[in-house]
Write a protein that holds these residues in place. Structure first.
Motif, PDB file in Angstrom:
ATOM      1  N   MET A   1       0.844  -1.193   0.000  1.00  0.00           N
ATOM      2  CA  MET A   1       0.000   0.000   0.000  1.00  0.00           C
ATOM      3  C   MET A   1       0.881   1.245   0.000  1.00  0.00           C
ATOM      4  SD  MET A   1      -3.063   1.051   2.687  1.00  0.00           S
ATOM      5  CE  MET A   1      -4.114  -0.305   2.199  1.00  0.00           C
ATOM      6  N   GLN A   2       0.643   2.170  -0.948  1.00  0.00           N
ATOM      7  CA  GLN A   2       1.424   3.395  -1.034  1.00  0.00           C
ATOM      8  C   GLN A   2       0.999   4.381   0.067  1.00  0.00           C
ATOM      9  OE1 GLN A   2       3.928   3.380  -2.925  1.00  0.00           O
ATOM     10  NE2 GLN A   2       3.417   1.665  -4.254  1.00  0.00           N
ATOM     11  N   LEU A   8      -5.396   8.044   2.900  1.00  0.00           N
ATOM     12  CA  LEU A   8      -6.805   8.067   2.513  1.00  0.00           C
ATOM     13  C   LEU A   8      -7.616   7.104   3.375  1.00  0.00           C
ATOM     14  CD1 LEU A   8      -9.097   8.934   0.649  1.00  0.00           C
ATOM     15  CD2 LEU A   8      -8.372   7.160  -0.968  1.00  0.00           C
ATOM     16  N   ARG A   9      -7.090   5.911   3.578  1.00  0.00           N
ATOM     17  CA  ARG A   9      -7.799   4.939   4.419  1.00  0.00           C
ATOM     18  C   ARG A   9      -7.913   5.456   5.847  1.00  0.00           C
ATOM     19  NH1 ARG A   9      -6.382  -1.533   5.051  1.00  0.00           N
ATOM     20  NH2 ARG A   9      -8.011  -2.007   6.572  1.00  0.00           N
ATOM     21  N   GLY A  25       4.259  -3.850   4.918  1.00  0.00           N
ATOM     22  CA  GLY A  25       5.174  -3.188   3.995  1.00  0.00           C
ATOM     23  C   GLY A  25       5.810  -1.921   4.524  1.00  0.00           C
ATOM     24  N   TRP A  26       5.520  -1.555   5.788  1.00  0.00           N
ATOM     25  CA  TRP A  26       6.042  -0.305   6.346  1.00  0.00           C
ATOM     26  C   TRP A  26       6.806  -0.537   7.649  1.00  0.00           C
ATOM     27  CZ3 TRP A  26       6.084   4.397   4.041  1.00  0.00           C
ATOM     28  CH2 TRP A  26       5.290   4.548   2.888  1.00  0.00           C
ATOM     29  N   THR A  27       7.403  -1.702   7.803  1.00  0.00           N
ATOM     30  CA  THR A  27       8.078  -2.014   9.057  1.00  0.00           C
ATOM     31  C   THR A  27       9.543  -1.597   9.041  1.00  0.00           C
ATOM     32  OG1 THR A  27       8.641  -4.242   8.312  1.00  0.00           O
ATOM     33  CG2 THR A  27       6.563  -3.968   9.501  1.00  0.00           C
ATOM     34  N   GLU A 145      12.242  -2.445   5.811  1.00  0.00           N
ATOM     35  CA  GLU A 145      11.280  -2.705   4.755  1.00  0.00           C
ATOM     36  C   GLU A 145      10.674  -1.435   4.183  1.00  0.00           C
ATOM     37  OE1 GLU A 145       7.522  -5.793   4.326  1.00  0.00           O
ATOM     38  OE2 GLU A 145       7.671  -4.548   6.138  1.00  0.00           O
ATOM     39  N   PHE A 146      10.371  -0.456   5.045  1.00  0.00           N
ATOM     40  CA  PHE A 146       9.670   0.741   4.590  1.00  0.00           C
ATOM     41  C   PHE A 146      10.477   1.565   3.599  1.00  0.00           C
ATOM     42  CE2 PHE A 146      12.242   2.788   7.854  1.00  0.00           C
ATOM     43  CZ  PHE A 146      12.497   4.040   7.306  1.00  0.00           C
TER      44      PHE A 146
END
Length: 271
Positions: A1-2, A8-9, A25-27, A145-146
């Motif tokens: 997810m960008q 937005l979410r 995906g942001w760890t 990761e991020f």
């Protein structure tokens, strides 16, 4: 997810009074990237500002404490307006998972006022063009990761764990995915995207994480429309380090050389 999809979410969840969501995906290690955690909590603060104070009052300072690692999944945010005066408003926020507070924040907003004091910030450093600089590589299992969501070009200091003697780290940074005009949440991610400036001084791989973080946002940054996918200049310096902690200060400039944010962090270093 960008990043824009995450924001937005978050705004939809806040409007619907649902828990926020930290996506995969942001760890960074077992925790979530601090810039993303700060951005999510700021989105909740911004909604409180719009509802109880005035959405037009500029953010001056955001102080955060990373109490415990925030993990992928639901994030419950609670927000309280501590005071809303004629010139200044302060809003407190906490993010928790289960019974544990993971991030706490205090946002200070202030309207402009007449003043006889005006001190211009120092000019942005003269960096070589991004295409002429070394890229910060992504190394599976070593690089957080991020960082795959950002482009980096090093102009000062060395690579993490290279045993550099210079107590600073800087260069160019940008989002890889389109963002449109950079909001406060984008700025929080951009100024926190770089590794802690103490890491290049280490000679072996070791974890480090933010303990406390204060960001000052220039009002001009909230009036301009620079985009997150443009190149931004970043420079961080280590003020002091010892006993497993380091104190760093950093600056972020937009592509036109305008100072947009100041940062100061206390970093834990496990080496």
């Amino acid at each position: 997810m960008q990043f824009n999809e995450v924001l937005l979410r978050a705004r939809e969840d806040i409007a619907a009074k649902r828990p926020l969501q930290i996506p995969a995906g942001w760890t960074q290690g077992r925790a979530t990237f601090g810039g993303l955690a700060a951005a999510l909590l700021y989105e909740a603060i911004d909604e409180e500002l719009s509802r109880t104070v005035d959405p037009g009052i500029p953010l001056r300072s955001l102080a955060l404490s990373f109490v415990a690692p925030a993990e992928v999944g639901e994030l419950n945010a609670s927000v309280t307006t501590l005071r809303a005066g004629r010139s200044v408003a302060q809003i407190e926020a906490r993010a928790s998972q289960g019974q544990q507070v993971v991030t706490a924040a205090l946002a200070s907003f202030g309207r402009p006022r007449p003043s006889t004091i005006a001190v211009s910030p120092a000019a942005a450093p003269e960096f070589p063009a991004p295409e002429d600089c070394q890229a910060l590589p992504y190394i599976e299992g070593m690089t957080p990761e991020f960082t795959r969501h950002f482009d980096y070009r090093i102009t000062a200091g060395g690579l993490p764990f290279s045993g550099a003697s210079e107590p600073r780290l800087g260069g160019w940074v940008r989002f890889k995915a389109p963002t449109g005009a950079a909001s406060i949440s984008h700025l929080l991610a951009l100024i926190d995207a770089w590794p802690p400036a103490v890491l290049p001084m280490l000679k072996q791989v070791a974890p480090a994480s933010s303990l406390a973080w204060t960001v000052e946002i220039m009002q001009s940054a909230q009036e301009q429309a620079a985009s997150g996918e443009e190149w931004w200049q970043y420079m961080a310096e280590v003020d002091q380090a010892g006993d497993g902690y380091g104190v760093t200060q950093a600056r972020l400039w937009d592509s036109r050389g305008n100072l947009v944010a100041l940062s100061r962090q206390t970093v834990t270093v496990f080496a």
